[in-house]
Write a protein that holds these residues in place. Structure first.
Motif, PDB file in Angstrom:
ATOM      1  N   LYS A   1       0.854  -1.189   0.000  1.00 60.87           N
ATOM      2  CA  LYS A   1       0.000   0.000   0.000  1.00 60.87           C
ATOM      3  C   LYS A   1       0.891   1.240   0.000  1.00 60.87           C
ATOM      4  O   LYS A   1       1.926   1.278   0.649  1.00 60.87           O
ATOM      5  N   ALA A   2       0.455   2.257  -0.727  1.00 58.83           N
ATOM      6  CA  ALA A   2       1.201   3.516  -0.733  1.00 58.83           C
ATOM      7  C   ALA A   2       0.199   4.663  -0.562  1.00 58.83           C
ATOM      8  O   ALA A   2       0.124   5.563  -1.384  1.00 58.83           O
ATOM      9  N   GLY A   3      -0.575   4.573   0.488  1.00 60.45           N
ATOM     10  CA  GLY A   3      -1.646   5.554   0.701  1.00 60.45           C
ATOM     11  C   GLY A   3      -2.964   4.971   0.235  1.00 60.45           C
ATOM     12  O   GLY A   3      -3.008   3.878  -0.322  1.00 60.45           O
ATOM     13  N   ARG A   4      -4.039   5.743   0.468  1.00 62.44           N
ATOM     14  CA  ARG A   4      -5.378   5.215   0.235  1.00 62.44           C
ATOM     15  C   ARG A   4      -5.656   4.879  -1.231  1.00 62.44           C
ATOM     16  O   ARG A   4      -6.319   3.901  -1.548  1.00 62.44           O
ATOM     17  N   ASP A   5      -5.143   5.712  -2.149  1.00 63.51           N
ATOM     18  CA  ASP A   5      -5.538   5.578  -3.562  1.00 63.51           C
ATOM     19  C   ASP A   5      -4.467   4.935  -4.437  1.00 63.51           C
ATOM     20  O   ASP A   5      -4.620   4.865  -5.646  1.00 63.51           O
ATOM     21  N   LEU A   6      -3.348   4.500  -3.844  1.00 66.90           N
ATOM     22  CA  LEU A   6      -2.241   3.967  -4.657  1.00 66.90           C
ATOM     23  C   LEU A   6      -1.779   2.617  -4.113  1.00 66.90           C
ATOM     24  O   LEU A   6      -1.445   2.506  -2.935  1.00 66.90           O
ATOM     25  N   ALA A   7      -1.765   1.612  -4.990  1.00 63.62           N
ATOM     26  CA  ALA A   7      -1.324   0.273  -4.571  1.00 63.62           C
ATOM     27  C   ALA A   7      -0.285  -0.256  -5.547  1.00 63.62           C
ATOM     28  O   ALA A   7      -0.341   0.012  -6.750  1.00 63.62           O
ATOM     29  N   LEU A   8       0.681  -0.977  -5.012  1.00 63.81           N
ATOM     30  CA  LEU A   8       1.694  -1.646  -5.830  1.00 63.81           C
ATOM     31  C   LEU A   8       1.338  -3.135  -5.796  1.00 63.81           C
ATOM     32  O   LEU A   8       1.323  -3.739  -4.709  1.00 63.81           O
ATOM     33  N   ARG A   9       1.042  -3.686  -6.971  1.00 61.89           N
ATOM     34  CA  ARG A   9       0.681  -5.113  -7.019  1.00 61.89           C
ATOM     35  C   ARG A   9       1.526  -5.803  -8.072  1.00 61.89           C
ATOM     36  O   ARG A   9       1.742  -5.231  -9.152  1.00 61.89           O
ATOM     37  N   PRO A  10       1.973  -7.020  -7.796  1.00 61.83           N
ATOM     38  CA  PRO A  10       2.722  -7.761  -8.813  1.00 61.83           C
ATOM     39  C   PRO A  10       1.869  -7.867 -10.073  1.00 61.83           C
ATOM     40  O   PRO A  10       0.661  -8.104  -9.992  1.00 61.83           O
ATOM     41  N   LEU A  11       2.494  -7.666 -11.235  1.00 60.39           N
ATOM     42  CA  LEU A  11       1.738  -7.740 -12.493  1.00 60.39           C
ATOM     43  C   LEU A  11       1.377  -9.182 -12.790  1.00 60.39           C
ATOM     44  O   LEU A  11       2.177 -10.096 -12.583  1.00 60.39           O
ATOM     45  N   LYS A  12       0.151  -9.379 -13.281  1.00 58.95           N
ATOM     46  CA  LYS A  12      -0.294 -10.720 -13.677  1.00 58.95           C
ATOM     47  C   LYS A  12      -0.467 -10.736 -15.187  1.00 58.95           C
ATOM     48  O   LYS A  12      -0.596  -9.675 -15.823  1.00 58.95           O
ATOM     49  N   LEU A  13      -0.523 -11.957 -15.733  1.00 57.64           N
ATOM     50  CA  LEU A  13      -0.651 -12.056 -17.199  1.00 57.64           C
ATOM     51  C   LEU A  13      -1.890 -11.332 -17.707  1.00 57.64           C
ATOM     52  O   LEU A  13      -1.889 -10.753 -18.777  1.00 57.64           O
ATOM     53  N   ARG A  14      -2.952 -11.321 -16.895  1.00 53.86           N
ATOM     54  CA  ARG A  14      -4.172 -10.641 -17.343  1.00 53.86           C
ATOM     55  C   ARG A  14      -3.989  -9.116 -17.444  1.00 53.86           C
ATOM     56  O   ARG A  14      -4.840  -8.421 -17.999  1.00 53.86           O
ATOM     57  N   ASP A  15      -2.858  -8.579 -16.894  1.00 52.92           N
ATOM     58  CA  ASP A  15      -2.589  -7.134 -16.989  1.00 52.92           C
ATOM     59  C   ASP A  15      -1.846  -6.767 -18.270  1.00 52.92           C
ATOM     60  O   ASP A  15      -1.594  -5.576 -18.527  1.00 52.92           O
ATOM     61  N   ALA A  16      -1.468  -7.787 -19.066  1.00 53.16           N
ATOM     62  CA  ALA A  16      -0.587  -7.522 -20.223  1.00 53.16           C
ATOM     63  C   ALA A  16      -1.197  -6.501 -21.190  1.00 53.16           C
ATOM     64  O   ALA A  16      -0.503  -5.618 -21.691  1.00 53.16           O
ATOM     65  N   ARG A  17      -2.493  -6.613 -21.434  1.00 53.64           N
ATOM     66  CA  ARG A  17      -3.131  -5.715 -22.410  1.00 53.64           C
ATOM     67  C   ARG A  17      -3.093  -4.262 -21.908  1.00 53.64           C
ATOM     68  O   ARG A  17      -2.718  -3.348 -22.649  1.00 53.64           O
ATOM     69  N   ALA A  18      -3.436  -4.064 -20.636  1.00 59.59           N
ATOM     70  CA  ALA A  18      -3.426  -2.699 -20.064  1.00 59.59           C
ATOM     71  C   ALA A  18      -1.996  -2.164 -20.023  1.00 59.59           C
ATOM     72  O   ALA A  18      -1.751  -0.983 -20.305  1.00 59.59           O
ATOM     73  N   LEU A  19      -1.054  -3.046 -19.705  1.00 60.32           N
ATOM     74  CA  LEU A  19       0.341  -2.606 -19.635  1.00 60.32           C
ATOM     75  C   LEU A  19       0.828  -2.181 -21.016  1.00 60.32           C
ATOM     76  O   LEU A  19       1.447  -1.122 -21.175  1.00 60.32           O
ATOM     77  N   PHE A  20       0.509  -2.991 -22.014  1.00 63.94           N
ATOM     78  CA  PHE A  20       0.965  -2.644 -23.366  1.00 63.94           C
ATOM     79  C   PHE A  20       0.320  -1.330 -23.841  1.00 63.94           C
ATOM     80  O   PHE A  20       0.986  -0.487 -24.446  1.00 63.94           O
ATOM     81  N   ALA A  21      -0.956  -1.148 -23.533  1.00 65.92           N
ATOM     82  CA  ALA A  21      -1.637   0.103 -23.935  1.00 65.92           C
ATOM     83  C   ALA A  21      -0.931   1.302 -23.315  1.00 65.92           C
ATOM     84  O   ALA A  21      -0.763   2.351 -23.965  1.00 65.92           O
ATOM     85  N   LEU A  22      -0.472   1.156 -22.089  1.00 67.15           N
ATOM     86  CA  LEU A  22       0.219   2.245 -21.390  1.00 67.15           C
ATOM     87  C   LEU A  22       1.581   2.538 -22.040  1.00 67.15           C
ATOM     88  O   LEU A  22       1.963   3.697 -22.224  1.00 67.15           O
ATOM     89  N   VAL A  23       2.284   1.469 -22.374  1.00 68.06           N
ATOM     90  CA  VAL A  23       3.583   1.647 -23.047  1.00 68.06           C
ATOM     91  C   VAL A  23       3.362   2.329 -24.387  1.00 68.06           C
ATOM     92  O   VAL A  23       4.064   3.292 -24.741  1.00 68.06           O
ATOM     93  N   GLU A  24       2.367   1.854 -25.109  1.00 70.17           N
ATOM     94  CA  GLU A  24       2.088   2.377 -26.451  1.00 70.17           C
ATOM     95  C   GLU A  24       1.786   3.887 -26.407  1.00 70.17           C
ATOM     96  O   GLU A  24       2.301   4.655 -27.208  1.00 70.17           O
ATOM     97  N   SER A  25       0.981   4.295 -25.428  1.00 68.60           N
ATOM     98  CA  SER A  25       0.587   5.707 -25.393  1.00 68.60           C
ATOM     99  C   SER A  25       1.670   6.601 -24.783  1.00 68.60           C
ATOM    100  O   SER A  25       1.556   7.823 -24.830  1.00 68.60           O
ATOM    101  N   ASN A  26       2.722   5.980 -24.208  1.00 66.10           N
ATOM    102  CA  ASN A  26       3.804   6.780 -23.602  1.00 66.10           C
ATOM    103  C   ASN A  26       5.153   6.501 -24.258  1.00 66.10           C
ATOM    104  O   ASN A  26       6.194   6.893 -23.728  1.00 66.10           O
TER     105      ASN A  26
END
Ligand SMILES: CC(C)(COP(=O)(O)OP(=O)(O)OC[C@H]1O[C@@H](n2cnc3c(N)ncnc32)[C@H](O)[C@@H]1OP(=O)(O)O)[C@@H](O)C(=O)NCCC(=O)NCCS
Length: 182
Positions: free
Chosen positions: A6-31
């Motif tokens: 936990k890093a405060g109420r609105d921010l969490a650090l979670r190990p990435l799972k395979l189901r996050d791959a699409r969201a992760l790639f979209a983030l890389v693509e747009s940045n």
């Protein structure tokens, strides 16, 4: 699987799972363009499949005790990645790396995420030394260890090849004893 931090109420650090791959790639693509200014890997990350492979590599590193990376969820949306990009158990040392999506910049999120990593590293993993390296002209990145009381330890010359240029690294270190004294 590593625990979430936990890093405060609105921010969490979670190990990435395979189901996050699409969201992760979209983030890389747009940045992509701003990330490749300061990070060596965006040119090699060109598909959701590459993001899946990255997540699997991070999982293997964590299993081997040689790294520990987390996705950053801000208000339940994936906005970046931060973690121990290397862990050296023998020397109780680790190096932190991070990146954020542009729309998440300027809110102090990475400073909070790194604080959570420091707590986890020094308290739970028993680390003695945590390091952050940043391109000498990467002022936003350098501001994070400065803000968190790291000591500037020196410059590594021509430490990294980035988007057709070679950059020097500023090295910041924080020791467990210094962290406890803050
Ligand atoms: C490096 C990077 C993560 C820094 O992001 P950032 O948003 O500047 O860092 P933080 O999340 O700690 O936020 C600090 C900013 O939030 C502001 N802020 C707001 N509330 C804050 C708070 N409670 N605490 C700290 N800062 C706060 C600070 O004033 C600062 O903004 P400013 O520089 O405009 O003054 C981001 O620029 C990035 O991803 N860059 C591209 C990839 C990269 O360079 N990675 C590092 C390679 S070494």
């Amino acid at each position: 699987m590593a625990e979430a931090l936990k890093a405060g109420r609105d921010l969490a650090l979670r190990p990435l799972k395979l189901r996050d791959a699409r969201a992760l790639f979209a983030l890389v693509e747009s940045n992509r363009e701003r990330l490749r200014t300061w990070l060596p890997w965006p040119d090699a990350n060109r598909s959701v499949q590459d993001s899946r492979a990255y997540i699997l590599r991070m999982r293997a590193l964590a299993k081997a005790g040689r790294g520990l990376s987390f996705g950053l969820w801000w208000k339940e949306e994936l906005v970046g990645v931060a973690g121990f990009v290397w862990l050296d158990a023998l020397n109780a040392s680790a190096g932190i790396g991070y990146w954020l999506a542009q729309e998440a910049e300027g809110h102090g999120l990475m400073t909070r995420a790194v604080e959570a990593l420091l707590r986890h590293g020094f308290r739970s993993l028993g680390l003695n030394r945590i390091e952050i390296r940043a391109g000498v002209r990467n002022h936003r990145s350098r501001a994070i260890p400065k803000r968190l009381g790291f000591r500037h330890e020196g410059t590594l010359r021509q430490a990294e090849r980035l988007a057709g240029r070679t950059v020097d690294h500023a090295v910041y270190g924080l020791l467990a004893v210094e962290w406890r004294r803050r």
